[in-house]
Scaffold this motif. Structure first.
Motif, mmCIF file in Angstrom:
data_model
loop_
_atom_site.group_PDB
_atom_site.id
_atom_site.type_symbol
_atom_site.label_atom_id
_atom_site.label_comp_id
_atom_site.label_asym_id
_atom_site.label_seq_id
_atom_site.Cartn_x
_atom_site.Cartn_y
_atom_site.Cartn_z
ATOM 1 N N GLY A 19 64.659 78.234 -21.550
ATOM 2 C CA GLY A 19 63.608 78.533 -20.587
ATOM 3 C C GLY A 19 63.834 79.756 -19.733
ATOM 4 O O GLY A 19 62.972 80.127 -18.936
ATOM 5 N N ARG A 20 65.007 80.393 -19.848
ATOM 6 C CA ARG A 20 65.269 81.591 -19.041
ATOM 7 C C ARG A 20 64.479 82.780 -19.572
ATOM 8 O O ARG A 20 64.214 82.882 -20.772
ATOM 9 C CB ARG A 20 66.760 81.915 -19.048
ATOM 10 N N ALA A 21 64.126 83.708 -18.687
ATOM 11 C CA ALA A 21 63.457 84.937 -19.100
ATOM 12 C C ALA A 21 64.369 85.704 -20.047
ATOM 13 O O ALA A 21 65.578 85.834 -19.810
ATOM 14 C CB ALA A 21 63.116 85.783 -17.883
ATOM 15 N N CYS A 22 63.807 86.215 -21.131
ATOM 16 C CA CYS A 22 64.602 86.940 -22.119
ATOM 17 C C CYS A 22 63.677 87.704 -23.034
ATOM 18 O O CYS A 22 62.456 87.504 -23.036
ATOM 19 C CB CYS A 22 65.473 85.971 -22.933
ATOM 20 N N THR A 23 64.248 88.585 -23.853
ATOM 21 C CA THR A 23 63.511 89.281 -24.898
ATOM 22 C C THR A 23 64.149 88.941 -26.232
ATOM 23 O O THR A 23 65.352 89.159 -26.425
ATOM 24 C CB THR A 23 63.523 90.800 -24.692
ATOM 25 N N GLY A 39 57.924 80.579 -22.101
ATOM 26 C CA GLY A 39 57.758 80.402 -20.665
ATOM 27 C C GLY A 39 57.792 81.727 -19.929
ATOM 28 O O GLY A 39 57.720 82.809 -20.529
ATOM 29 N N ALA A 40 57.893 81.664 -18.618
ATOM 30 C CA ALA A 40 57.833 82.860 -17.775
ATOM 31 C C ALA A 40 58.883 83.884 -18.187
ATOM 32 O O ALA A 40 60.062 83.570 -18.322
ATOM 33 C CB ALA A 40 58.022 82.476 -16.314
ATOM 34 N N GLY A 41 58.431 85.120 -18.417
ATOM 35 C CA GLY A 41 59.338 86.212 -18.707
ATOM 36 C C GLY A 41 59.924 86.223 -20.101
ATOM 37 O O GLY A 41 60.801 87.038 -20.393
#
Length: 266
Positions: A19-23, A39-41
């Motif tokens: 769920g962490r922002a990542c690419t 999810g977000a980001g």
């Protein structure tokens, strides 16, 4: 993962990030995936030479190939195909909520199967702050909005080709959409073969078909569609700057080639 030792699936990469922002960057190839939630980001970016080089395949069993549910979630530079949704609240291939974006993608070969071909389009936009840009939506089907359906005063669809889609009721190409600099061609539905509802600006809506009423081939006049500086026929009663002359679109390439997602030239 790393360039030397990448994750084998998008689902695994998402699980590791928890769920962490990542690419997440995808090398050229075909990925068999289903029910991916960004999810977000979280950004999923294809790194092929073209968007056709990276394919995410739902295998005609995925309930929704991608759900973009958090601010800043993005899908870019790839092809998403073969989504098959039985949940009427989600899009068959791509479902977008507030603050999300899809750019330079192809969405094709997907369907909604609940009830009379489902309740939302294969590419479903559910918030005003959504952008779909430089995309091709082709050979998809839904109950309304066979290519794109927008709800809740949804976002902008810009510089897109919406071609060869089907709706069981209205809006073979798009339902309730704000279309800007788009081409909507060769879609069909019972009413409003091209578009139904929404706002169309600087766009071409042509050569669509309405099964129940040929006067509604390109747009459903009973659905409050507004056209501004666009090309369609007959002349819409709402908006201004209409052009009703045939745009004489032709396919790039030789006659007889596969039309799906082909470039259209004036």
């Amino acid at each position: 993962g790393t360039a030397a030792s990448p994750y084998r699936t998008i689902a695994h990469a998402l699980a590791v990030q928890s769920g962490r922002a990542c690419t997440i960057r995808l090398k050229a190839g075909t990925y068999q995936e289903r029910a991916l939630v960004l999810g977000a980001g979280v950004r999923v970016i294809g790194e092929g030479a073209t968007r056709d080089d990276v394919i995410v395949n739902g295998g005609s069993t995925a309930p929704c190939v991608f759900q973009l549910t958090g601010e800043g979630a993005e899908l870019a530079n790839l092809t998403v195909k073969n989504g098959r949704a039985a949940d009427p609240s989600l899009g068959g291939n791509v479902y977008l909520t507030a603050g999300t974006m899809v750019t330079n993608c192809v969405v094709r070969n997907c369907t909604i199967v609940t009830g009379s071909r489902g309740q939302m389009g294969p590419l479903a936009v559910n918030h005003a702050s959504v952008t779909v840009e430089n995309c091709v939506i082709t050979n998809t089907s839904g109950r309304s909005g066979g290519g794109v359906q927008i709800r809740n005063n949804g976002g902008i669809v810009r510089n897109c080709l919406i071609e060869g889609n089907e709706a069981g009721t209205t809006g073979g190409g798009a339902q309730g959409s704000t279309l800007t600099h788009c081409t909507v061609v060769r879609n069909h539905a019972r009413l409003g073969g091209g578009v139904s509802g929404g706002t169309v600006r600087n766009s071409i809506v042509w050569d669509n078909r309405a099964v129940d009423n040929v006067r509604l081939d390109n747009f459903n006049s009973a659905s409050s569609s507004s056209f501004y500086r666009s090309c369609t026929t007959p002349a819409p009663s709402s908006g201004n700057g209409h052009v009703t002359d045939d745009p004489q679109l032709v396919l790039r390439g030789h006659p007889g080639k596969d039309r799906e997602g082909a470039d259209l030239l004036l």
